[in-house]
Write a protein that holds these residues in place. Structure first.
Motif, PDB file in Angstrom:
ATOM      1  N   GLY A 162       0.702  -1.109   0.020  1.00  0.00           N
ATOM      2  CA  GLY A 162       0.127  -0.058  -0.063  1.00  0.00           C
ATOM      3  C   GLY A 162       0.901   1.144   0.061  1.00  0.00           C
ATOM      4  O   GLY A 162       2.088   1.124  -0.351  1.00  0.00           O
ATOM      5  N   THR A 236       1.241   0.953   6.561  1.00  0.00           N
ATOM      6  CA  THR A 236       0.765   1.729   5.379  1.00  0.00           C
ATOM      7  C   THR A 236      -0.224   2.945   6.046  1.00  0.00           C
ATOM      8  O   THR A 236      -0.853   2.924   7.036  1.00  0.00           O
ATOM      9  CB  THR A 236       0.190   0.789   4.531  1.00  0.00           C
ATOM     10  N   GLN A 238      -3.109   3.255   4.905  1.00  0.00           N
ATOM     11  CA  GLN A 238      -4.419   2.470   4.734  1.00  0.00           C
ATOM     12  C   GLN A 238      -4.639   2.017   6.198  1.00  0.00           C
ATOM     13  O   GLN A 238      -5.726   1.902   6.660  1.00  0.00           O
ATOM     14  CB  GLN A 238      -4.416   1.346   3.761  1.00  0.00           C
ATOM     15  N   GLN A 239      -3.430   1.503   6.974  1.00  0.00           N
ATOM     16  CA  GLN A 239      -3.782   0.969   8.374  1.00  0.00           C
ATOM     17  C   GLN A 239      -4.008   1.996   9.338  1.00  0.00           C
ATOM     18  O   GLN A 239      -4.472   1.978  10.239  1.00  0.00           O
ATOM     19  CB  GLN A 239      -2.711   0.138   8.607  1.00  0.00           C
ATOM     20  N   ASN A 242      -8.225   6.129   9.140  1.00  0.00           N
ATOM     21  CA  ASN A 242      -9.635   5.606   8.689  1.00  0.00           C
ATOM     22  C   ASN A 242     -10.257   6.332   7.305  1.00  0.00           C
ATOM     23  O   ASN A 242     -10.146   7.394   7.284  1.00  0.00           O
ATOM     24  CB  ASN A 242     -10.508   5.625   9.734  1.00  0.00           C
ATOM     25  N   ASP A 243     -10.636   5.297   6.490  1.00  0.00           N
ATOM     26  CA  ASP A 243     -11.229   6.001   5.332  1.00  0.00           C
ATOM     27  C   ASP A 243     -10.215   6.590   4.180  1.00  0.00           C
ATOM     28  O   ASP A 243     -10.487   7.469   3.738  1.00  0.00           O
ATOM     29  CB  ASP A 243     -12.467   6.725   5.418  1.00  0.00           C
ATOM     30  N   TYR A 244      -8.992   6.101   4.522  1.00  0.00           N
ATOM     31  CA  TYR A 244      -7.893   6.847   3.546  1.00  0.00           C
ATOM     32  C   TYR A 244      -8.296   6.439   2.347  1.00  0.00           C
ATOM     33  O   TYR A 244      -8.440   5.503   1.804  1.00  0.00           O
ATOM     34  CB  TYR A 244      -6.674   5.875   4.010  1.00  0.00           C
ATOM     35  N   HIS A 246      -6.736   7.040  -0.710  1.00  0.00           N
ATOM     36  CA  HIS A 246      -5.692   6.661  -1.777  1.00  0.00           C
ATOM     37  C   HIS A 246      -5.619   5.052  -2.104  1.00  0.00           C
ATOM     38  O   HIS A 246      -5.838   4.317  -1.157  1.00  0.00           O
ATOM     39  CB  HIS A 246      -4.126   7.060  -1.616  1.00  0.00           C
ATOM     40  N   ASN A 247      -5.310   4.828  -3.304  1.00  0.00           N
ATOM     41  CA  ASN A 247      -5.036   3.217  -3.574  1.00  0.00           C
ATOM     42  C   ASN A 247      -3.654   2.876  -3.528  1.00  0.00           C
ATOM     43  O   ASN A 247      -2.857   3.456  -3.478  1.00  0.00           O
ATOM     44  CB  ASN A 247      -5.780   2.805  -4.931  1.00  0.00           C
TER      45      ASN A 247
END
Length: 247
Positions: A162, A236, A238-239, A242-244, A246-247
């Motif tokens: 990620g 990452t 993403q971890q 919350n609701d990050y 980006h991909n």
């Protein structure tokens, strides 16, 4: 800082779920889509700071009070000063006065105030203004109400699992309200000369700090950013958030 571990909290505050159980329980989540995201971040930093300054060994984050400093050498304006085995104390007293994190604009701004001190072994020879000074031994430098403002670009880096956050091109500025010097063994222990010089140096502290403060503050910021990015590299975005988006 420094302060700099404060910046770490900007990452850790964001998302604490079952997969992120290794994050300390005192760090609470703030959602990316929360309209009060910025104020939530600042609140979590303030609440978590007393525990965070003790360090998080399981994440490779050491205690920040004290911080070991590189040797400081000053040679100019008629004064030679070296400070070795130096440590900076006081980041546990940090009071955050302003904190702005904008993931959309990729910006980070932090302002804090702390009473800081530097201890170490000094050697000094030369002049402060018109008076000669000479000595070597232990020293303690007290910097009251030191305000540090750090601004940095908060960018995103692709990783295997990620994206990761990363602080780049940090800038800083600072102000010190007052400094007090305590030098042991000035003039080979001559008390009369030592007392006179301490009185003079403490009354004219700005001249010494104009040379001494920049390398200390620079080390705090540099070390802090390095530590923060080391943490960011382990988890990452993403971890963490919350609701990050980006991909």
């Amino acid at each position: 800082m420094i302060a700099y571990r404060i910046v770490f909290l900007v990452a850790a505050f964001c998302n604490v779920n079952g997969e992120d159980a290794y994050l300390p329980s005192y760090i609470k989540q703030c959602g990316y889509n929360d309209p009060d995201f910025a104020s939530c971040v600042q609140q979590q930093v303030v609440l978590s700071l007393p525990q965070f300054t003790k360090g998080i060994p399981e994440l490779g984050v050491p205690s920040i009070d004290p911080i070991n400093l590189d040797d400081i050498i000053i040679d100019g304006n008629g004064l030679k000063l070296s400070l070795r085995k130096a440590q900076m104390h006081g980041l546990s007293t940090v009071h955050v006065t302003d904190l702005k994190v904008n993931l959309k604009d990729e910006s980070f701004n932090l302002t804090f105030v702390a009473n800081m001190s530097v201890s170490g072994v000094y050697n000094i020879d030369g002049r402060i203004l018109v008076l000669p000074i000479k000595g070597d031994g232990d020293c303690l430098i007290l910097a009251d109400n030191t305000e540090v403002e750090i601004s940095s670009k908060l960018t995103f880096v692709k990783g295997k699992n990620g994206e990761h956050l990363k602080l780049v091109t940090p800038n800083y500025k600072y102000q010190i309200e007052k400094t007090t010097f305590q030098f042991e063994n000035l003039f080979n222990g001559n008390k009369e000369l030592s007392d006179s010089m301490h009185q003079f140096a403490n009354a004219n502290w700005k001249q010494l700090m104009d040379d001494l403060a920049p390398p200390v503050i620079k080390q705090i910021v540099r070390t802090g950013v390095k530590a923060i990015n080391k943490f960011f590299n382990k988890v990452t975005a993403q971890q963490l958030i919350n609701d990050y988006p980006h991909n």
